[in-house]
Design a protein around this motif. Structure first.
Motif, PDB file in Angstrom:
ATOM      1  N   GLY A 110       8.326  -4.194  10.875  1.00 17.96           N
ATOM      2  CA  GLY A 110       8.805  -3.630   9.621  1.00 17.96           C
ATOM      3  C   GLY A 110      10.314  -3.719   9.457  1.00 17.96           C
ATOM      4  O   GLY A 110      10.834  -3.478   8.366  1.00 17.96           O
ATOM      5  N   ALA A 111      11.011  -4.074  10.516  1.00 18.59           N
ATOM      6  CA  ALA A 111      12.467  -4.226  10.419  1.00 18.59           C
ATOM      7  C   ALA A 111      12.851  -5.547   9.769  1.00 18.59           C
ATOM      8  O   ALA A 111      13.998  -5.726   9.352  1.00 18.59           O
ATOM      9  CB  ALA A 111      13.090  -4.143  11.810  1.00 18.59           C
ATOM     10  N   PHE A 112      11.878  -6.466   9.662  1.00 19.03           N
ATOM     11  CA  PHE A 112      12.165  -7.769   9.072  1.00 19.03           C
ATOM     12  C   PHE A 112      12.032  -7.699   7.552  1.00 19.03           C
ATOM     13  O   PHE A 112      11.087  -7.116   7.014  1.00 19.03           O
ATOM     14  CB  PHE A 112      11.232  -8.835   9.643  1.00 19.03           C
ATOM     15  N   GLN A 113      12.969  -8.333   6.869  1.00 20.45           N
ATOM     16  CA  GLN A 113      13.041  -8.208   5.421  1.00 20.45           C
ATOM     17  C   GLN A 113      11.787  -8.734   4.724  1.00 20.45           C
ATOM     18  O   GLN A 113      11.325  -8.146   3.744  1.00 20.45           O
ATOM     19  CB  GLN A 113      14.279  -8.945   4.894  1.00 20.45           C
ATOM     20  N   ALA A 114      11.230  -9.824   5.221  1.00 23.14           N
ATOM     21  CA  ALA A 114      10.040 -10.388   4.578  1.00 23.14           C
ATOM     22  C   ALA A 114       8.877  -9.392   4.602  1.00 23.14           C
ATOM     23  O   ALA A 114       8.140  -9.252   3.610  1.00 23.14           O
ATOM     24  CB  ALA A 114       9.635 -11.684   5.276  1.00 23.14           C
ATOM     25  N   VAL A 115       8.723  -8.678   5.714  1.00 25.60           N
ATOM     26  CA  VAL A 115       7.657  -7.675   5.819  1.00 25.60           C
ATOM     27  C   VAL A 115       7.960  -6.489   4.906  1.00 25.60           C
ATOM     28  O   VAL A 115       7.062  -5.933   4.256  1.00 25.60           O
ATOM     29  CB  VAL A 115       7.489  -7.220   7.279  1.00 25.60           C
ATOM     30  N   GLN A 116       9.217  -6.094   4.844  1.00 26.86           N
ATOM     31  CA  GLN A 116       9.602  -5.005   3.950  1.00 26.86           C
ATOM     32  C   GLN A 116       9.269  -5.332   2.497  1.00 26.86           C
ATOM     33  O   GLN A 116       8.791  -4.486   1.750  1.00 26.86           O
ATOM     34  CB  GLN A 116      11.096  -4.717   4.097  1.00 26.86           C
ATOM     35  N   CYS A 136       5.511  -4.962   1.878  1.00 28.30           N
ATOM     36  CA  CYS A 136       5.124  -3.551   1.784  1.00 28.30           C
ATOM     37  C   CYS A 136       5.587  -2.932   0.463  1.00 28.30           C
ATOM     38  O   CYS A 136       4.874  -2.127  -0.144  1.00 28.30           O
ATOM     39  CB  CYS A 136       5.684  -2.765   2.967  1.00 28.30           C
ATOM     40  N   ALA A 137       6.784  -3.329   0.019  1.00 28.89           N
ATOM     41  CA  ALA A 137       7.289  -2.818  -1.251  1.00 28.89           C
ATOM     42  C   ALA A 137       6.418  -3.298  -2.409  1.00 28.89           C
ATOM     43  O   ALA A 137       6.104  -2.527  -3.331  1.00 28.89           O
ATOM     44  CB  ALA A 137       8.733  -3.261  -1.462  1.00 28.89           C
ATOM     45  N   ASP A 138       6.000  -4.563  -2.369  1.00 28.05           N
ATOM     46  CA  ASP A 138       5.121  -5.083  -3.413  1.00 28.05           C
ATOM     47  C   ASP A 138       3.777  -4.362  -3.407  1.00 28.05           C
ATOM     48  O   ASP A 138       3.199  -4.090  -4.474  1.00 28.05           O
ATOM     49  CB  ASP A 138       4.896  -6.584  -3.213  1.00 28.05           C
ATOM     50  N   LEU A 139       3.267  -4.072  -2.222  1.00 27.20           N
ATOM     51  CA  LEU A 139       2.017  -3.303  -2.108  1.00 27.20           C
ATOM     52  C   LEU A 139       2.147  -1.959  -2.814  1.00 27.20           C
ATOM     53  O   LEU A 139       1.255  -1.546  -3.571  1.00 27.20           O
ATOM     54  CB  LEU A 139       1.677  -3.085  -0.633  1.00 27.20           C
ATOM     55  N   ARG A 196      -4.676  -8.756  -4.210  1.00 27.51           N
ATOM     56  CA  ARG A 196      -3.370  -9.195  -3.713  1.00 27.51           C
ATOM     57  C   ARG A 196      -2.861  -8.259  -2.620  1.00 27.51           C
ATOM     58  O   ARG A 196      -2.201  -8.701  -1.666  1.00 27.51           O
ATOM     59  CB  ARG A 196      -2.371  -9.264  -4.856  1.00 27.51           C
ATOM     60  N   GLY A 197      -3.172  -6.960  -2.745  1.00 28.60           N
ATOM     61  CA  GLY A 197      -2.752  -6.010  -1.718  1.00 28.60           C
ATOM     62  C   GLY A 197      -3.396  -6.312  -0.377  1.00 28.60           C
ATOM     63  O   GLY A 197      -2.728  -6.290   0.665  1.00 28.60           O
ATOM     64  N   ALA A 198      -4.696  -6.606  -0.395  1.00 29.63           N
ATOM     65  CA  ALA A 198      -5.381  -6.928   0.857  1.00 29.63           C
ATOM     66  C   ALA A 198      -4.851  -8.229   1.455  1.00 29.63           C
ATOM     67  O   ALA A 198      -4.701  -8.355   2.678  1.00 29.63           O
ATOM     68  CB  ALA A 198      -6.886  -7.023   0.610  1.00 29.63           C
ATOM     69  N   ARG A 199      -4.547  -9.199   0.593  1.00 25.86           N
ATOM     70  CA  ARG A 199      -3.994 -10.462   1.101  1.00 25.86           C
ATOM     71  C   ARG A 199      -2.611 -10.238   1.713  1.00 25.86           C
ATOM     72  O   ARG A 199      -2.289 -10.804   2.770  1.00 25.86           O
ATOM     73  CB  ARG A 199      -3.928 -11.479  -0.030  1.00 25.86           C
ATOM     74  N   ASP A 200      -1.785  -9.428   1.071  1.00 21.75           N
ATOM     75  CA  ASP A 200      -0.463  -9.148   1.633  1.00 21.75           C
ATOM     76  C   ASP A 200      -0.574  -8.348   2.929  1.00 21.75           C
ATOM     77  O   ASP A 200       0.218  -8.536   3.859  1.00 21.75           O
ATOM     78  CB  ASP A 200       0.389  -8.385   0.617  1.00 21.75           C
TER      79      ASP A 200
END
Length: 291
Positions: A193-199, A202-205, A241-245
């Motif tokens: 979660g410290a990586f920007q791509a993962v953040q 999660c924000a899009d979710l 899309r949430g499940a895919r992310d």
């Protein structure tokens, strides 16, 4: 629109979550996956005893006497728990089909060319003659395909909204799973979660889930067909899309049978095929805008 749940609605939501956590926790979910096509009748009757199917029936008819907003909250929790079975059809049949309200009778319904849980149901509403088994992507939703010319009734707006509520529940759950994994899974000595791509994932979710929540709750209050169509589109998107992310956050682990994420994705795919979703909702909204 400001929408806040009442104390009674919050208690109902918490009560349904507690019931499902106790009667259909992860161990029961896994047992259901290992026995595809088998519907837990004891659990179905427990739902009936709790008033799940009779939520909108008047008290004079031995129902709970609540409204569509409360039903939406209950179905959101069912979606979050991946509760299997023809929940929407049985709920809509309460008061019309004997035993549906109490969970003694399992009711399914033809939906276009598809019908869910046909072999496990006691009653099938619509023309299901000649239906043949169809391999389902979701191990917890057995499907049959009816003859192409059989068709079925137009989608019930309430059924469309309750499906949207189930999709919202899946969106909520995959958001929880993604955030939990991002906090606890470590790579290169730090949580992923410290990586920007993962953040960003999660924000899009979160954004999609909360947008869908507002739309679904508002549609439950207005019961307007256009509002329901918009809610369904947003909820389908938030779930799929949430499940895919969420799978992306989990990486390759998310595709394994040990993870629950892929089960949510597969159920979201199946629900998205139900009547009232996709093109049907888009056409209804387009007609509403033109009018």
């Amino acid at each position: 629109m400001r929408f806040q749940l009442t104390e009674e609605q919050r208690a109902l939501k918490a009560g349904v979550r507690e019931l499902l956590g106790r009667r259909f926790g992860r161990e029961a979910l896994r047992a259901a996956v290992d026995a595809p096509g088998r519907l837990d009748r004891e659990l179905w009757r427990a739902l009936g005893d709790a008033g799940f199917f009779a939520l909108r029936l008047p008290e004079a008819d031995a129902g709970v006497g609540l409204g569509l907003p409360e039903a939406v909250l209950a179905f959101e929790e069912a979606g979050r728990a991946l509760l299997p079975g023809p929940l929407v059809a049985t709920h809509l049949a309460a008061g019309r089909v004997p035993g549906a309200a109490t969970g003694e009778t399992v009711v399914t319904a033809v939906d276009g060319e598809l019908v869910e849980w046909l072999e496990a149901a006691d009653v099938a509403l619509g023309e299901a003659a000649g239906a043949v088994p169809l391999r389902s992507v979701d191990p917890l939703t057995p499907l049959h395909r009816t003859p192409a010319d059989a068709g079925g009734p137009a989608p019930d707006p309430v059924a469309t909204l309750l499906t949207a509520a189930e999709q919202l529940g899946t969106a909520v759950r995959v958001q929880e799973l993604a955030v939990q994994h991002a906090r606890t899974r470590e790579q290169f000595g730090q949580p992923v979660g410290a990586f920007q791509a993962v953040q960003h994932l999660c924000a899009d979710l979160l954004v999609r889930t909360e947008t869908a929540r507002v739309a679904v709750y508002a549609a439950a209050v207005t019961a307007d067909p256009a509002d329901i169509a918009a809610a369904r589109l947003l909820a389908d998107e938030a779930a799929v899309r949430g499940a895919r992310d969420c799978l992306q956050v989990h990486g390759g682990m998310g595709f394994t049978w040990e993870a629950d994420v892929h089960l949510h994705l597969k159920r979201a795919w199946v629900r998205a095929r139900r009547g009232g979703g996709g093109t049907e909702s888009e056409e209804l909204l387009a007609a509403h805008l033109v009018a």
